[in-house]
Design a protein around this motif. Structure first.
Motif, PDB file in Angstrom:
ATOM      1  N   LEU A  50       0.424  10.616  -1.602  1.00  0.00           N
ATOM      2  CA  LEU A  50      -0.829  10.073  -1.064  1.00  0.00           C
ATOM      3  C   LEU A  50      -1.649   9.443  -2.186  1.00  0.00           C
ATOM      4  N   GLU A  51      -1.677  10.115  -3.330  1.00  0.00           N
ATOM      5  CA  GLU A  51      -2.393   9.575  -4.484  1.00  0.00           C
ATOM      6  C   GLU A  51      -1.826   8.208  -4.860  1.00  0.00           C
ATOM      7  N   SER A  52      -0.514   8.067  -4.834  1.00  0.00           N
ATOM      8  CA  SER A  52       0.143   6.830  -5.247  1.00  0.00           C
ATOM      9  C   SER A  52      -0.049   5.701  -4.241  1.00  0.00           C
ATOM     10  N   ASN A 108       4.106  17.423  -4.216  1.00  0.00           N
ATOM     11  CA  ASN A 108       4.731  16.109  -4.178  1.00  0.00           C
ATOM     12  C   ASN A 108       4.119  15.223  -3.096  1.00  0.00           C
ATOM     13  N   ARG A 109       3.813  15.819  -1.971  1.00  0.00           N
ATOM     14  CA  ARG A 109       3.234  15.039  -0.867  1.00  0.00           C
ATOM     15  C   ARG A 109       1.825  14.551  -1.201  1.00  0.00           C
ATOM     16  N   ILE A 110       1.040  15.399  -1.830  1.00  0.00           N
ATOM     17  CA  ILE A 110      -0.293  14.962  -2.264  1.00  0.00           C
ATOM     18  C   ILE A 110      -0.153  13.872  -3.311  1.00  0.00           C
ATOM     19  N   ARG A 139     -10.442  12.094   1.649  1.00  0.00           N
ATOM     20  CA  ARG A 139      -9.428  12.992   2.208  1.00  0.00           C
ATOM     21  C   ARG A 139      -8.486  13.502   1.110  1.00  0.00           C
ATOM     22  N   ILE A 140      -8.099  12.620   0.189  1.00  0.00           N
ATOM     23  CA  ILE A 140      -7.218  13.053  -0.899  1.00  0.00           C
ATOM     24  C   ILE A 140      -7.925  14.072  -1.782  1.00  0.00           C
ATOM     25  N   ASP A 164       0.812  -1.205   0.000  1.00  0.00           N
ATOM     26  CA  ASP A 164       0.000   0.000   0.000  1.00  0.00           C
ATOM     27  C   ASP A 164       0.847   1.258   0.000  1.00  0.00           C
ATOM     28  N   GLY A 165       2.182   1.135  -0.068  1.00  0.00           N
ATOM     29  CA  GLY A 165       3.027   2.312  -0.086  1.00  0.00           C
ATOM     30  C   GLY A 165       3.326   2.797   1.317  1.00  0.00           C
ATOM     31  N   ASP A 166       3.847   4.018   1.426  1.00  0.00           N
ATOM     32  CA  ASP A 166       4.259   4.567   2.710  1.00  0.00           C
ATOM     33  C   ASP A 166       3.100   4.785   3.667  1.00  0.00           C
ATOM     34  N   PHE A 167       1.910   4.892   3.148  1.00  0.00           N
ATOM     35  CA  PHE A 167       0.760   5.239   3.987  1.00  0.00           C
ATOM     36  C   PHE A 167      -0.244   4.099   4.076  1.00  0.00           C
ATOM     37  N   GLY A 168       0.248   2.862   4.084  1.00  0.00           N
ATOM     38  CA  GLY A 168      -0.638   1.724   4.250  1.00  0.00           C
ATOM     39  C   GLY A 168      -1.330   1.758   5.589  1.00  0.00           C
ATOM     40  N   ASP A 169      -0.622   2.257   6.598  1.00  0.00           N
ATOM     41  CA  ASP A 169      -1.218   2.411   7.916  1.00  0.00           C
ATOM     42  C   ASP A 169      -2.079   3.662   7.935  1.00  0.00           C
TER      43      ASP A 169
END
Length: 249
Positions: free
Chosen positions: A104-106, A99-101, A119-120, A32-37
């Motif tokens: 999150l998209e990725s 870049n941060r958004i 939220r995105i 799920d990438g860096d934000f799986g949690d």
């Protein structure tokens, strides 16, 4: 410099959070990438909103400083370097937020998909609103700077034509001021007018550069949406299938 130090600290803290969020758990599957949690995702959501407010504050400050510059007399005008530094800082923040958004998209996940998508979408909307507000401020500043150049040109040449005014806005017509400076009776006001025209021309260059950067950010965000639209639809479709199967079960 203060913002860059804060930005570096924030990135380091986010990096630590990302490392923790990448540890596989039952609630946070890999892939799920860096934000799986979800907690890491929501922390980043909150941080981005705080930085968007920081940009709004910067835009307001830039507007105030430019107004002071237009109204000031002589040496009381704000240092142009101060406006340049604030503009540069705001540019860095906007690029970082884009870049941060994008990250999150990725990292869209089928876990809590609807919440994440909402939220995105909210963050993207607020980011675009900030860009629009900044664009509007820059366009107003451009119009005011042009008006001031026109006014100063009329001081030394009351019969200036539209073409001469445009050349002055574009950085030309110095010879008009040079001729006025040779007249001892108008030396003082001509010198002051010429100095302000130079300042306003520098303002226009900064404004045009910022407007070009904002236009690129709009394009980047549109591209981001296009790239991730199929992923969003797939996630939403899967979530709908899961809900339907759950109801049938």
């Amino acid at each position: 410099m203060a913002y860059r130090d804060r930005l570096a600290t924030s990135r380091a803290q986010r990096g630590q959070a990302y490392e923790l969020s990448n540890v596989p758990t039952a609630a946070s599957p890999t892939g799920d990438g860096d934000f799986g949690d979800l907690s890491a995702f929501l922390d980043e959501d909150k941080s981005i909103q705080e930085e968007l407010q920081h940009v709004r504050d910067n835009i307001s400050r830039i507007s105030d400083l430019r107004s002071q510059a237009l109204e000031a007399v002589g040496d009381r005008s704000p240092d142009s370097a101060q406006i340049e530094a604030l503009t540069s800082e705001t540019r860095d923040v906007l690029q970082d937020l884009k870049n941060r958004i994008g990250r999150l998209e990725s990292s869209r996940s089928r876990q809590d998909a609807q919440l994440r998508n909402n939220r995105i979408e909210f963050l993207r909307k607020k980011f675009l609103e900030v860009l629009q507000n900044y664009q509007r401020e820059e366009q107003e500043s451009r119009a005011k700077a042009k008006q001031r150049i026109e006014r100063q040109l009329f001081i030394v040449k009351p019969d200036a034509t539209a073409e001469e005014i445009q050349r002055a806005v574009d950085g030309g017509e110095q010879q008009v001021f040079a001729q006025a400076l040779t007249l001892s009776t108008r030396y003082g006001e001509s010198r002051a007018a010429y100095r302000e025209v130079e300042e306003r021309q520098a303002d226009l260059q900064r404004v045009e550069r910022t407007l070009a950067e904002l236009a690129q950010l709009f394009t980047d965000m549109a591209t981001l949406v296009e790239q991730h639209d199929p992923v969003i639809k797939d996630i939403e479709s899967t979530a709908a299938d899961v809900n339907l199967n759950t109801q049938k079960g």
